[in-house]
Design a protein around this motif. Structure first.
Motif, short mmCIF file in Angstrom:
data_model
loop_
_atom_site.label_atom_id
_atom_site.label_comp_id
_atom_site.label_asym_id
_atom_site.label_seq_id
_atom_site.Cartn_x
_atom_site.Cartn_y
_atom_site.Cartn_z
N TRP A 46 0.94 -1.19 0.08
CA TRP A 46 -0.02 -0.17 -0.01
C TRP A 46 0.90 1.31 -0.18
CZ3 TRP A 46 -4.98 -0.20 -1.31
CH2 TRP A 46 -5.79 -1.33 -0.81
N SER A 47 0.29 2.27 -0.48
CA SER A 47 1.01 3.61 -0.58
C SER A 47 1.21 3.98 0.80
CB SER A 47 0.42 4.58 -1.42
OG SER A 47 -0.79 4.99 -0.88
N MET A 48 2.03 5.20 0.69
CA MET A 48 2.42 5.98 2.22
C MET A 48 1.27 6.49 2.61
SD MET A 48 3.82 6.52 4.81
CE MET A 48 5.51 5.88 4.70
N THR A 49 0.29 7.16 1.48
CA THR A 49 -1.02 7.90 1.69
C THR A 49 -1.74 7.06 2.42
OG1 THR A 49 -0.47 9.33 -0.27
CG2 THR A 49 -2.49 9.03 0.61
N THR A 50 -1.88 5.72 2.00
CA THR A 50 -2.86 4.80 2.41
C THR A 50 -2.40 4.27 3.79
OG1 THR A 50 -3.68 3.89 0.30
CG2 THR A 50 -4.00 2.72 2.24
N LYS A 51 -1.20 4.11 4.08
CA LYS A 51 -0.72 3.84 5.39
C LYS A 51 -1.07 5.13 6.35
CE LYS A 51 3.24 2.32 3.90
NZ LYS A 51 4.57 1.71 3.95
N ARG A 52 -0.91 6.19 5.90
CA ARG A 52 -1.02 7.36 6.75
C ARG A 52 -2.67 7.59 7.11
NH1 ARG A 52 2.70 10.53 3.35
NH2 ARG A 52 4.58 10.84 4.78
N ARG A 53 -3.32 7.16 6.09
CA ARG A 53 -4.82 7.03 6.15
C ARG A 53 -5.39 6.18 7.37
NH1 ARG A 53 -8.54 6.45 1.01
NH2 ARG A 53 -10.34 5.60 1.93
N PHE A 54 -4.85 4.96 7.39
CA PHE A 54 -5.22 4.15 8.20
C PHE A 54 -4.40 3.96 9.65
CE2 PHE A 54 -7.35 2.23 4.45
CZ PHE A 54 -8.43 1.82 5.31
N GLN A 55 -3.22 4.97 9.60
CA GLN A 55 -2.33 4.93 10.73
C GLN A 55 -3.17 5.22 12.31
OE1 GLN A 55 -1.39 7.58 12.96
NE2 GLN A 55 0.07 6.49 13.82
N PRO A 56 -4.01 6.27 12.17
CA PRO A 56 -4.87 6.73 13.45
C PRO A 56 -5.63 5.40 13.85
CG PRO A 56 -5.11 8.43 11.86
CD PRO A 56 -4.42 7.40 11.13
N LEU A 57 -6.19 4.68 12.99
CA LEU A 57 -7.25 3.51 13.39
C LEU A 57 -6.23 2.28 14.05
CD1 LEU A 57 -9.70 3.47 10.41
CD2 LEU A 57 -9.94 4.54 12.58
N ILE A 58 -5.15 2.14 13.24
CA ILE A 58 -4.32 0.88 13.81
C ILE A 58 -3.62 1.47 14.92
CG2 ILE A 58 -2.15 -0.36 13.27
CD1 ILE A 58 -4.73 -1.34 11.64
N ALA A 59 -3.19 2.62 15.17
CA ALA A 59 -2.71 3.19 16.23
C ALA A 59 -3.52 3.01 17.46
CB ALA A 59 -2.21 4.60 16.09
N ALA A 60 -4.77 3.34 17.41
CA ALA A 60 -5.81 3.25 18.04
C ALA A 60 -6.23 2.03 18.82
CB ALA A 60 -7.07 3.80 17.98
N LEU A 61 -6.16 0.76 17.94
CA LEU A 61 -6.19 -0.46 18.15
C LEU A 61 -4.91 -0.90 19.13
CD1 LEU A 61 -7.66 -3.11 17.26
CD2 LEU A 61 -5.84 -3.35 15.46
#
Length: 233
Positions: free
Chosen positions: A115-130
């Motif tokens: 996945w692109s860095m844009t996509t990883k940044r987009r999901f980062q808040p959710l994974i980090a909250a997890l």
């Protein structure tokens, strides 16, 4: 540990607008392409594994780290816990229920392209909250460069630099790195990262050495004793 309803819906909402999900594979196995593939394990699982993204077999079974690379990890876990080789596929599924699993993006990309860095940044808040809110463990074995450096996404520059500097070290697969993970709301936790190479057969430089590196990590972290105490064995 089921996903919190609010977080679950947030994953599905982000996935609706995500281009590049391998819809054909999800259709092949009659799976919902909006459903995140996250094998959470117990919320108090003492150790976790963190990787890049799911593959074809992960879609089929709805479980992370169940394909060829993930089987290498599960084989090592079983050996560490039972002192004998993994007997079959079902045993690999069972041993995985004792630990926490997560990926940088919990959806299979077309062609298994990262996945692109844009996509990883987009999901980062959710994974980090997890990681911070829904899991109580803090010992993480990361698989591959992208999984390790993920812990610097949306974090202060000094955190990113420290991760990059550590990855350049010759002893990165022996040493450990402690790093903070700060959420958008200010909540944070400190994780102890134990990086390993990615267990893919395509990673020719490290694939043959992966089993011994994994066993060394599991012994270093005392994972067998840790999981035995956790399960009450």
């Amino acid at each position: 540990m089921p996903l919190d309803d609010t977080l679950h819906e947030a994953f599905r909402r982000e996935a609706k607008a995500l281009e590049g999900i391998d819809l054909a594979t999800y259709r092949q196995f009659d799976k919902d392409p909006l459903e995140p593939i996250i094998g959470l394990g117990p919320c108090d699982a003492p150790v976790g594994f963190f990787g890049r993204d799911p593959g074809r077999r992960e879609v089929k079974w709805g479980e992370p780290f169940i394909g060829s690379g993930g089987q290498k990890v599960r084989e090592g876990l079983y050996l560490a816990m039972h002192g004998e080789p993994l007997p079959d596929f079902e045993a690999s599924r069972e041993v995985g229920r004792h630990v926490f699993w997560a990926n940088s993006v919990p959806y299979k990309p077309v062609g298994n392209k990262a996945w692109s860095m844009t996509t990883k940044r987009r999901f980062q808040p959710l994974i980090a909250a997890l990681l911070v809110k829904h899991w109580q463990g803090r010992e993480v074995i990361t698989l591959g460069r992208e999984a390790f450096l993920w812990f610097g996404i949306n974090q202060p520059r000094e955190v990113r630099q420290a991760l990059e500097d550590f990855w350049r070290r010759d002893d990165r697969f022996d040493a450990r790195h402690t790093t903070p993970l700060v959420l958008e709301d200010g909540r944070e936790a400190t994780f102890r990262l134990a990086p390993l190479p990615h267990p893919s057969p395509l990673n020719q430089a490290w694939f043959k050495r992966f089993p011994e590196l994994l066993q060394a990590r599991l012994e270093q972290l005392g994972v067998a004793d840790m999981l035995a105490r956790h399960s009450g064995a």
